[in-house]
Scaffold this active site. Structure first.
Site, mmCIF file in Angstrom:
data_model
loop_
_atom_site.group_PDB
_atom_site.id
_atom_site.type_symbol
_atom_site.label_atom_id
_atom_site.label_comp_id
_atom_site.label_asym_id
_atom_site.label_seq_id
_atom_site.Cartn_x
_atom_site.Cartn_y
_atom_site.Cartn_z
ATOM 1 N N LYS A 152 0.833 -1.217 0.000
ATOM 2 C CA LYS A 152 0.000 0.000 0.000
ATOM 3 C C LYS A 152 0.866 1.265 0.000
ATOM 4 O O LYS A 152 0.553 2.260 -0.661
ATOM 5 C CB LYS A 152 -0.919 -0.061 1.229
ATOM 6 C CG LYS A 152 -1.667 1.196 1.547
ATOM 7 C CD LYS A 152 -2.785 1.501 0.587
ATOM 8 C CE LYS A 152 -3.402 2.846 0.921
ATOM 9 N NZ LYS A 152 -4.428 3.258 0.012
ATOM 10 N N LYS B 167 0.661 11.703 5.296
ATOM 11 C CA LYS B 167 0.904 10.653 6.304
ATOM 12 C C LYS B 167 1.503 9.410 5.640
ATOM 13 O O LYS B 167 2.507 8.868 6.108
ATOM 14 C CB LYS B 167 -0.433 10.311 6.993
ATOM 15 C CG LYS B 167 -0.558 8.908 7.546
ATOM 16 C CD LYS B 167 -1.969 8.617 8.070
ATOM 17 C CE LYS B 167 -3.025 8.213 7.072
ATOM 18 N NZ LYS B 167 -2.986 6.923 6.462
HETATM 19 N N1 LIG Z 1 -10.077 8.419 1.505
HETATM 20 C C1 LIG Z 1 -9.486 7.580 0.650
HETATM 21 O O1 LIG Z 1 -9.567 7.743 -0.587
HETATM 22 C C2 LIG Z 1 -8.697 6.397 1.178
HETATM 23 C C3 LIG Z 1 -8.348 5.385 0.274
HETATM 24 C C4 LIG Z 1 -7.667 4.270 0.750
HETATM 25 C C5 LIG Z 1 -7.300 4.193 2.092
HETATM 26 N N2 LIG Z 1 -7.622 5.209 2.948
HETATM 27 C C6 LIG Z 1 -7.225 5.052 4.358
HETATM 28 O O2 LIG Z 1 -8.405 4.688 5.084
HETATM 29 C C7 LIG Z 1 -8.364 5.285 6.402
HETATM 30 C C8 LIG Z 1 -9.612 6.148 6.607
HETATM 31 O O3 LIG Z 1 -9.577 7.184 5.644
HETATM 32 P P1 LIG Z 1 -10.821 8.190 5.437
HETATM 33 O O4 LIG Z 1 -10.515 8.972 4.217
HETATM 34 O O5 LIG Z 1 -12.111 7.452 5.560
HETATM 35 O O6 LIG Z 1 -10.627 9.125 6.727
HETATM 36 P P2 LIG Z 1 -11.723 10.053 7.431
HETATM 37 O O7 LIG Z 1 -10.982 11.038 8.220
HETATM 38 O O8 LIG Z 1 -12.723 10.507 6.411
HETATM 39 O O9 LIG Z 1 -12.507 9.023 8.411
HETATM 40 C C9 LIG Z 1 -11.977 8.524 9.602
HETATM 41 C C10 LIG Z 1 -13.119 8.362 10.603
HETATM 42 O O10 LIG Z 1 -12.577 7.796 11.805
HETATM 43 C C11 LIG Z 1 -13.202 8.437 12.900
HETATM 44 N N3 LIG Z 1 -12.351 8.317 14.084
HETATM 45 C C12 LIG Z 1 -11.170 8.929 14.343
HETATM 46 N N4 LIG Z 1 -10.686 8.526 15.524
HETATM 47 C C13 LIG Z 1 -11.578 7.645 16.038
HETATM 48 C C14 LIG Z 1 -11.639 6.891 17.222
HETATM 49 N N5 LIG Z 1 -10.661 6.966 18.136
HETATM 50 N N6 LIG Z 1 -12.699 6.079 17.435
HETATM 51 C C15 LIG Z 1 -13.699 6.001 16.494
HETATM 52 N N7 LIG Z 1 -13.690 6.690 15.334
HETATM 53 C C16 LIG Z 1 -12.650 7.504 15.126
HETATM 54 C C17 LIG Z 1 -13.393 9.892 12.448
HETATM 55 O O11 LIG Z 1 -14.360 10.552 13.222
HETATM 56 C C18 LIG Z 1 -13.773 9.688 10.985
HETATM 57 O O12 LIG Z 1 -15.177 9.596 10.824
HETATM 58 C C19 LIG Z 1 -7.048 6.074 6.465
HETATM 59 O O13 LIG Z 1 -6.086 5.296 7.118
HETATM 60 C C20 LIG Z 1 -6.700 6.325 5.020
HETATM 61 O O14 LIG Z 1 -5.310 6.484 4.818
HETATM 62 C C21 LIG Z 1 -8.324 6.293 2.529
#
Ligand SMILES: NC(=O)c1ccc[n+]([C@@H]2O[C@H](COP(=O)([O-])OP(=O)(O)OC[C@H]3O[C@@H](n4cnc5c(N)ncnc54)[C@H](O)[C@@H]3O)[C@@H](O)[C@H]2O)c1
Length: 298
Positions: free
Chosen positions: A172, A241
Site C-alpha cells: 500500500k 501521512k
Molecule cells: N479516503 C481515501 O480515498 C482512502 C483510500 C484508501 C485508504 N484510505 C485510508 O483509510 C483510512 C480512513 O480514511 P478516510 O478517508 O475514511 O478518513 P476520514 O478522516 O474521512 O474518516 C476517519 C473516521 O474515523 C473516525 N475516528 C477517528 N478517531 C476515532 C476513534 N478513536 N474512534 C472512532 N472513530 C474515530 C473519524 O471521526 C472519521 O469519521 C485512512 O487510514 C486512510 O489512509 C483512505
C-alpha cells in the site's frame, strides 16, 4: 459471520459499511463523529456508543481510521478492541498506518490469542461506494480465508500478500508513493497547459489515450480540478501521512530516495499552508498559485 462491527465511519468506512448492509450484513457502527454515525443509521446500520459494545455485538470487527493515534487508541487503548475482544472474533484494520504499528498490534493480539489482519485498501471513495476496492492483506492465511467473503463484498481484487503482518502495508505504501508522484506530476504539467491556453478537457481527452494517461490524472482532473471542488476524497493530509510512512520504510531499509524525499517535503509544505483537509488534487491549485507568484504571466 453476519454481524460485523465497523469502527471509523468516515469517507471510506461509511461507504464500505453501507456496501456490507446492502449485501445483507448487520453492521454495528462506532465513530467519534456524530454526523458519521447518523449517516450509518440512515443507511440501515446499528449505532453503539463504545468500542466494547461493538465487540460484544459483532462476530468480526473492521476498522477504517485516519491516523496512528486513532488506531492505537482503538486497538491498544484501555477501552479498546484488544482489551475487550474475544478469541474467534477476528479484527481487520483497513487503515493505512505504519508497518511498526501493524507489528505492535499483531504481537499483542498473539499474546491474547486474537486473530488480526492488517489489510489496507486502495481505490478511493469511489471504489468504496462501488465495492470495487483492492485489498492488500498481511497476516495469517487462515484468518484471511475466514474473513475473505466479507472482503469480497467491499472489494473486487483481494490479495493475501504474505503471512508477515505488515506485508500488505508495504504494498500500500508503494502504491501511495506512486499516487504522490502522479498527483504532483498532474499538478505541474497542467500549469504548462494553462500557460499555452490549452483547453483542459480537450487535453485530457488526448492524453487519456496517450502514455501520459494515468488513473490519478483521470481521478484528480475529472472529479476535482475540472469541477473546481476539492471536498475529499482522499485528503492531502492522509497522503502526506502515507508518504511519511513510505520514507520511514526507506530509511529503515537503508534506502536513499531523494526524489521521494523532496516530494514529501512538498506535501508537508502545502499542508502547512492550510490545504490538509482538502482532497490531494488541490495540489494543482497550490502549484498554480506558486507559479503565478513567481511572476509568469497567465
Ligand atoms: N479516503 C481515501 O480515498 C482512502 C483510500 C484508501 C485508504 N484510505 C485510508 O483509510 C483510512 C480512513 O480514511 P478516510 O478517508 O475514511 O478518513 P476520514 O478522516 O474521512 O474518516 C476517519 C473516521 O474515523 C473516525 N475516528 C477517528 N478517531 C476515532 C476513534 N478513536 N474512534 C472512532 N472513530 C474515530 C473519524 O471521526 C472519521 O469519521 C485512512 O487510514 C486512510 O489512509 C483512505
Amino acid at each position: 459471520m453476519k454481524k460485523i462491527g465497523f469502527i471509523g465511519l468516515g469517507n471510506m468506512g461509511l461507504p464500505m459499511s453501507t456496501g456490507l448492509i446492502k449485501a445483507g450484513y448487520h453492521i454495528i457502527g462506532y465513530d467519534l463523529n456524530e454526523e458519521a454515525t447518523l449517516s450509518l443509521k440512515k443507511a440501515g446500520g446499528e449505532i453503539v456508543s463504545s468500542v466494547a459494545q461493538v465487540v460484544k455485538k459483532s462476530e468480526l470487527i473492521l476498522t477504517s481510521l485516519p491516523s496512528v493515534k486513532a488506531v492505537e487508541e482503538v486497538y491498544l487503548g484501555e477501552g479498546g478492541l484488544i482489551n475487550n475482544a474475544n478469541p474467534g472474533k477476528p479484527l481487520v484494520d483497513t487503515s493505512t498506518v505504519s508497518p511498526e504499528l501493524n507489528v505492535e498490534i499483531s504481537e499483542v493480539c498473539k499474546k491474547r490469542n486474537l486473530d488480526f489482519l492488517a489489510a489496507p485498501v486502495s481505490g478511493g471513495v469511489i471504489g468504496a461506494v462501488n465495492q470495487t476496492l483492492t485489498v492488500m492483506a498481511g497476516g495469517p492465511k487462515q484468518t484471511y480465508e475466514q474473513v475473505l467473503p466479507v472482503l469480497q463484498v467491499v472489494g473486487e481484487n483481494i490479495f493475501h500478500v504474505d503471512e508477515q503482518i505488515d506485508s500488505g502495508t508495504t504494498v500500500k505504501l508503494i502504491n501511495n508513493l506512486l499516487i504522490g508522484f502522479y498527483t504532483a506530476g498532474v499538478s505541474e504539467a497542467l500549469q504548462l497547459a494553462n500557460k499555452k491556453n490549452l483547453d483542459l478537457d480537450e487535453l485530457f481527452a488526448m492524453l487519456n489515450v496517450s502514455y501520459g494517461q494515468s488513473r490519478i490524472y483521470e481521478r484528480n482532473y475529472k472529479s476535482f480540478i475540472a469541477k473546481d471542488d476539492y471536498k475529499p476524497g482522499f485528503s492531502l493530509k492522509l497522503l502526506r501521512k502515507d508518504l511519511e510512512f513510505a520514507m520511514e520504510l526507506a530509511d529503515d531499509n537503508q534506502l536513499d530516495l531523494p526524489i521521494s524525499k523532496s516530494l514529501l517535503a512538498l506535501y508537508q509544505a502545502v499542508e502547512q499552508e492550510g490545504y490538509g483537509e482538502q482532497d490531494m488534487a488541490v495540489l494543482y491549485e497550490q502549484v498554480k498559485k506558486q507559479s503565478n507568484k513567481k511572476g509568469a504571466a497567465q
